[in-house]
Design an enzyme around this catalytic site. Structure first.
Site, short mmCIF file in Angstrom:
data_model
loop_
_atom_site.label_atom_id
_atom_site.label_comp_id
_atom_site.label_asym_id
_atom_site.label_seq_id
_atom_site.Cartn_x
_atom_site.Cartn_y
_atom_site.Cartn_z
N LYS A 29 -11.67 -13.21 -37.12
CA LYS A 29 -11.88 -12.42 -35.89
C LYS A 29 -10.60 -11.63 -35.65
O LYS A 29 -9.52 -12.04 -36.07
CB LYS A 29 -12.15 -13.34 -34.69
CG LYS A 29 -12.91 -12.67 -33.58
CD LYS A 29 -14.39 -12.67 -33.87
CE LYS A 29 -15.18 -11.89 -32.84
NZ LYS A 29 -16.63 -12.08 -33.03
N ASP A 66 -17.50 -6.16 -31.86
CA ASP A 66 -17.66 -7.24 -30.88
C ASP A 66 -17.51 -6.54 -29.53
O ASP A 66 -17.72 -5.32 -29.44
CB ASP A 66 -16.60 -8.35 -31.10
CG ASP A 66 -16.93 -9.63 -30.32
OD1 ASP A 66 -17.79 -10.39 -30.77
OD2 ASP A 66 -16.34 -9.85 -29.25
#
Ligand code: NDP
Ligand code: 2IT
Length: 460
Positions: free
Chosen positions: A135, A175
């Protein structure tokens, strides 16, 4: 197999086994504790994991391979130099190249990205695809920035990030705050720096390498998962049922779209400022116009629909969220972490909610999850239910590598099959480990086993 009698007992056992390196109050601890509590039975029952002291599997799993942190400098529209921090947490590549989204939001910090990266490892494992977990992102706030400023930031961000990624190394995607526009700007910069047109990012616009259905994939997948879970648990389908949804971004709006396609009635959505409740069903084309095109507050919804209700955040119940007190058959938290609290869980229980599906990553607090687990509500955890987004990212990587373009129908069929397979696998794993109907434990155990087996086989 020894059953854990209570959480305190399990926590003590886990702490004894492994010297955990983080604070109890951060989101990474929250995500990790949930997984460790679920997989604890494996250490009692399974010879291979029993040896975790020796093979260090937990310690290795909860420690990121590397955390890259860098400075991002860019010029705003007033020709003032702005400085942000960029990150990429490359957590685990036992199963495939690092894979996971980028988040641009002022709250982004290392702890949030570690929690998201950790969740991503097990989520990607559940898809059955060869994908590791990662991430990244930045504390850059895209809100109120001009298109040109967003472009300059994305370009500056990629000037650093490109050193660490590649189609076989690490493949970022979107995201919160990162959608097709941002991915396209970052892709353009990567291509200029490297002169290489390759599948280094997913979620690209369709006309230059993106997959059809990637924008819809997470939201559609969330609903496909819910339908399958309701079927397995012997409950009525979503058809004709009132549903509540939080969020008004990529995941929420496509969950709403799929709910309408299945003839359910989604009556709410939320953004960071407030909630819309439209008892006839929310007006999806208007929401897309407001949130995806014009990027304005949901408050403008009531200009077109004065009969709908707008509740600003200031009027939410103490420690709760108005959206979870609207009676519904299915609830879909699709905004952000810890947006469903114990107050909200009590309201959902009081109102007779049948299913709760986590579209966002870790939207429920630990307390809320434990409360819900003590009822017969069907609860679909994020790492299983929202895996459709990264699954279609995996399909995008396949299309890029083979220079092919799949049709919308082809991707949709594969997405639906993937979500149903994940749901079955999670449900069967829960049964196998004596926690039938507990999709949280089922998802954690199934995901962990796949990654741990690869890590043990690959050696240190
Ligand atoms: P978007 O940026 O498209 O939308 C996010 C939505 O959530 C917006 O409506 C935003 O409000 C709201 N929101 C964000 N932060 C907060 C906050 N702190 N409090 C209240 N509301 C907030 O993001 P996505 O839809 O892509 O992501 C939503 C969730 O789904 C995240 O948890 C993400 O990690 C997860 N997810 C996303 C995937 C994807 O493919 N995009 C895949 C799997 C999970 P506002 O409009 O006011 O900013
Ligand atoms: O949380 C997630 O799964 C995502 N943000 C999507 C990750 C991806 O690589 O598509």
């Amino acid at each position: 197999m020894r059953k854990i009698n209570n959480i305190e007992e399990a926590k003590i056992e886990i702490a004894k086994l492994h010297n955990l390196d983080c604070k109890e109050d951060d989101v990474f601890y929250q995500a990790m504790e949930e997984v460790l509590l679920s997989i604890f039975p494996l250490f009692e029952s399974d010879e291979m994991y029993n040896n975790s002291e020796k093979n260090g599997i937990i310690k290795r799993l909860i420690t990121p391979d590397r955390i890259i942190k860098f400075k991002v400098t860019w010029l705003d529209d007033n020709n003032i130099v702005q400085v942000n921090t960029g990150y990429r947490v490359q957590f685990n590549n036992a199963l495939g190249p690092y894979k996971g989204g980028l988040r641009f939001h002022p709250t982004v910090n290392e702890g949030i990205l570690k929690f998201l990266g950790f969740e991503q490892i097990l989520k990607n494992a559940l898809t059955g695809l060869p994908l590791g977990g990662a991430k990244g992102g930045s504390d850059f706030d895209p809100k109120g920035k001009s298109d040109f400023e967003v472009m300059k930031f994305c370009s500056a961000f990629m000037k650093e990030l490109h050193k660490y990624i590649g189609p076989r190394i690490d493949v970022p995607a979107g995201d919160i705050g990162v959608g097709g526009r941002e991915i396209a700007y970052m892709f353009g910069t990567y291509k200029k720096i490297t002169s290489s047109f390759e599948g280094v990012l997913t979620g690209k616009p369709y006309f230059f390498g993106g997959s059809l259905m990637r924008p819809e994939a997470t939201g559609y997948g969330v609903v496909y998962f819910t339908q399958k879970m309701l079927e397995l648990e012997g409950k009525e389908s979503l058809k004709g049922k009132i549903c509540t949804v939080s969020g008004a971004g990529n995941v929420a709006l496509h969950a709403i779209e799929k709910l309408y396609q299945l003839e359910a009635i989604p009556v709410t959505c939320t953004d960071s400022k407030g909630m819309i409740y439209d008892a006839r069903g929310v007006d999806l084309p208007l929401l897309k116009e407001l949130k995806l095109k014009r990027r304005v507050s949901l408050e403008e919804y009531i200009i077109a629909h004065p009969e709908a209700e707008y509740i600003p955040v200031e009027k939410y119940p103490e420690n709760g969220h108005a959206v979870w007190d609207i009676p519904s058959y299915g609830a879909f938290p699709c905004a952000t972490q810890n947006e469903l609290t114990i107050v909200d869980a009590n309201n959902l229980i009081k109102n007779g909610t049948v299913s709760i599906t986590e579209g966002a990553n870790m939207p429920s607090t630990t307390e809320a999850m434990h409360k819900i687990a003590s009822t017969d509500i069907c609860f679909a955890p994020a790492k299983a239910a929202n895996a459709g987004g990264v699954a279609v990212s995996g399909f995008e990587m396949s299309q890029n590598a083979s220079m092919q373009k799949w049709t919308f129908e082809e991707v949709d069929l594969k997405l639906k099959a993937t979500m149903e397979d994940i749901c079955l696998n999670v449900s069967n794993t829960a049964k196998e480990y004596g926690v039938e109907g507990n999709y949280v434990d089922g998802a954690n155990i199934a995901g962990f086993k796949r990654v741990a087996d690869a890590m043990i086989a690959e050696g240190i």
